[in-house]
Design an enzyme around this catalytic site. Structure first.
Site, PDB file in Angstrom:
ATOM      1  N   GLU A 103       0.839  -1.202   0.000  1.00 39.26           N
ATOM      2  CA  GLU A 103       0.000   0.000   0.000  1.00 39.26           C
ATOM      3  C   GLU A 103       0.870   1.247   0.000  1.00 39.26           C
ATOM      4  O   GLU A 103       0.620   2.198  -0.753  1.00 39.26           O
ATOM      5  CB  GLU A 103      -0.917   0.014   1.234  1.00 39.26           C
ATOM      6  CG  GLU A 103      -2.097  -0.908   1.164  1.00 39.26           C
ATOM      7  CD  GLU A 103      -3.029  -0.739   2.356  1.00 39.26           C
ATOM      8  OE1 GLU A 103      -3.987  -1.513   2.452  1.00 39.26           O
ATOM      9  OE2 GLU A 103      -2.797   0.161   3.188  1.00 39.26           O
ATOM     10  N   GLY A 237     -34.330  22.828   9.583  1.00 40.69           N
ATOM     11  CA  GLY A 237     -35.240  21.690   9.454  1.00 40.69           C
ATOM     12  C   GLY A 237     -34.844  20.583  10.403  1.00 40.69           C
ATOM     13  O   GLY A 237     -33.791  20.627  11.047  1.00 40.69           O
ATOM     14  N   GLY A 240     -32.168  14.671   9.222  1.00 36.16           N
ATOM     15  CA  GLY A 240     -32.391  13.634   8.227  1.00 36.16           C
ATOM     16  C   GLY A 240     -33.099  14.058   6.961  1.00 36.16           C
ATOM     17  O   GLY A 240     -33.395  13.207   6.111  1.00 36.16           O
ATOM     18  N   LYS A 243     -30.305  18.554   4.808  1.00 38.08           N
ATOM     19  CA  LYS A 243     -29.743  19.914   4.876  1.00 38.08           C
ATOM     20  C   LYS A 243     -28.265  19.922   4.487  1.00 38.08           C
ATOM     21  O   LYS A 243     -27.821  20.733   3.675  1.00 38.08           O
ATOM     22  CB  LYS A 243     -29.916  20.480   6.297  1.00 38.08           C
ATOM     23  CG  LYS A 243     -31.346  20.572   6.784  1.00 38.08           C
ATOM     24  CD  LYS A 243     -31.435  21.237   8.145  1.00 38.08           C
ATOM     25  CE  LYS A 243     -30.725  20.458   9.239  1.00 38.08           C
ATOM     26  NZ  LYS A 243     -31.335  19.125   9.461  1.00 38.08           N
ATOM     27  N   THR A 244     -27.502  19.007   5.075  1.00 39.94           N
ATOM     28  CA  THR A 244     -26.067  18.958   4.793  1.00 39.94           C
ATOM     29  C   THR A 244     -25.802  18.578   3.343  1.00 39.94           C
ATOM     30  O   THR A 244     -24.913  19.123   2.691  1.00 39.94           O
ATOM     31  CB  THR A 244     -25.375  17.951   5.723  1.00 39.94           C
ATOM     32  OG1 THR A 244     -25.613  18.330   7.078  1.00 39.94           O
ATOM     33  CG2 THR A 244     -23.875  17.910   5.473  1.00 39.94           C
TER      34      THR A 244
END
Length: 251
Positions: A103, A237, A240, A243-244
């Site tokens: 990695e 609001g 859930g 909004k974000t």
């Protein structure tokens, strides 16, 4: 050794200077986490991953990291390639894992070809041992040289990747945790990255958000896109309702 709870200012500078503009951004992930599962998966790395996601930073953490050889999956390979920042969590047994070293080699490869950012975190290890390949790191490489004596070029590639990762970070210092507070260090890392990443409008939005176009049109009218003035719009609001997600999509 004490907790280093402040990233060197050069990290902030580099994050800002090399962050891609929204028009040219092709990164799928904000952050890729490279770690030794047995050392930190269910502790420090797991909590760091959760905290980054909670802050809105799209972070890849391999959920199926198995120590069954040095090969990495196609999914992990793509995640490294498509991540803007790689955080390498050097822990006691990181260098003993051929998978982790593969990695690391890929991270350095894409850092060089795609101008990605590499940030080290030293988790209960001495940075000097990692940088000079002493202590458990030195023992790990001695074991690899015996185990892969027919393919020492591979071991040297891992050594070179480790050296380059730490040389690149020499002026950044990275983050250090020995006996300090894990939660504080995680908060500091997340805060520093979120300030730079999120303030550059570098946010993750679902690939196929449903019903968002009309909301974006409404927001555009409220913000007066194209109008030469300054406006502030609040989104209120219950939890859930998206909004974000709307705020991220507008940015």
């Amino acid at each position: 050794m004490q907790l280093s709870n402040k990233m060197d200012s050069n990290i902030t500078t580099e994050l800002v200077a090399s962050s891609p503009s929204p028009s040219t951004n092709s990164w799928k992930y904000d952050v890729f986490l490279s770690f030794r599962g047995g050392d930190t998966r269910h502790g420090f790395t797991g909590h760091l991953h959760s905290s980054l996601l909670h802050r809105g930073i799209n972070t890849f953490m391999d959920a199926d990291q198995l120590e069954r050889g040095q090969d990495i999956s196609r999914e992990v390979y793509q995640a490294i390639k498509e991540s803007r920042i790689s955080i390498i969590l050097f822990s006691e047994n990181y260098a003993s894992s051929t998978r982790c070293l593969e990695e690391l080699a890929k991270i350095i490869e894409f850092k060089n070809s795609q101008d990605q950012i590499v940030i080290p975190v030293y988790y209960q290890v001495d940075p000097a041992d990692v940088k000079k390949q002493m202590g458990t790191v030195g023992k790990a490489f001695a074991h690899h040289e015996i185990r892969f004596k027919e393919n020492l070029e591979m071991v040297e590639r891992w050594r070179a990747a480790l050296t380059e990762a730490l040389t690149e970070a020499a002026n950044l210092n990275g983050w250090l945790l020995n006996d300090g507070s894990e939660s504080k260090l995680i908060n500091d890392i997340v805060e520093e990255i979120s300030l730079q990443v999120l303030n550059r409008t570098y946010l993750h939005v679902a690939k196929y958000p449903v019903g968002i176009e009309s909301r974006l049109q409404d927001m555009g009218e409220l913000l007066g896109v194209g109008v030469n003035d300054c406006r502030v719009v609040g989104i209120l609001g219950i939890r859930g309702i998206g909004k974000t997600t709307i705020a991220k999509a507008v940015l």
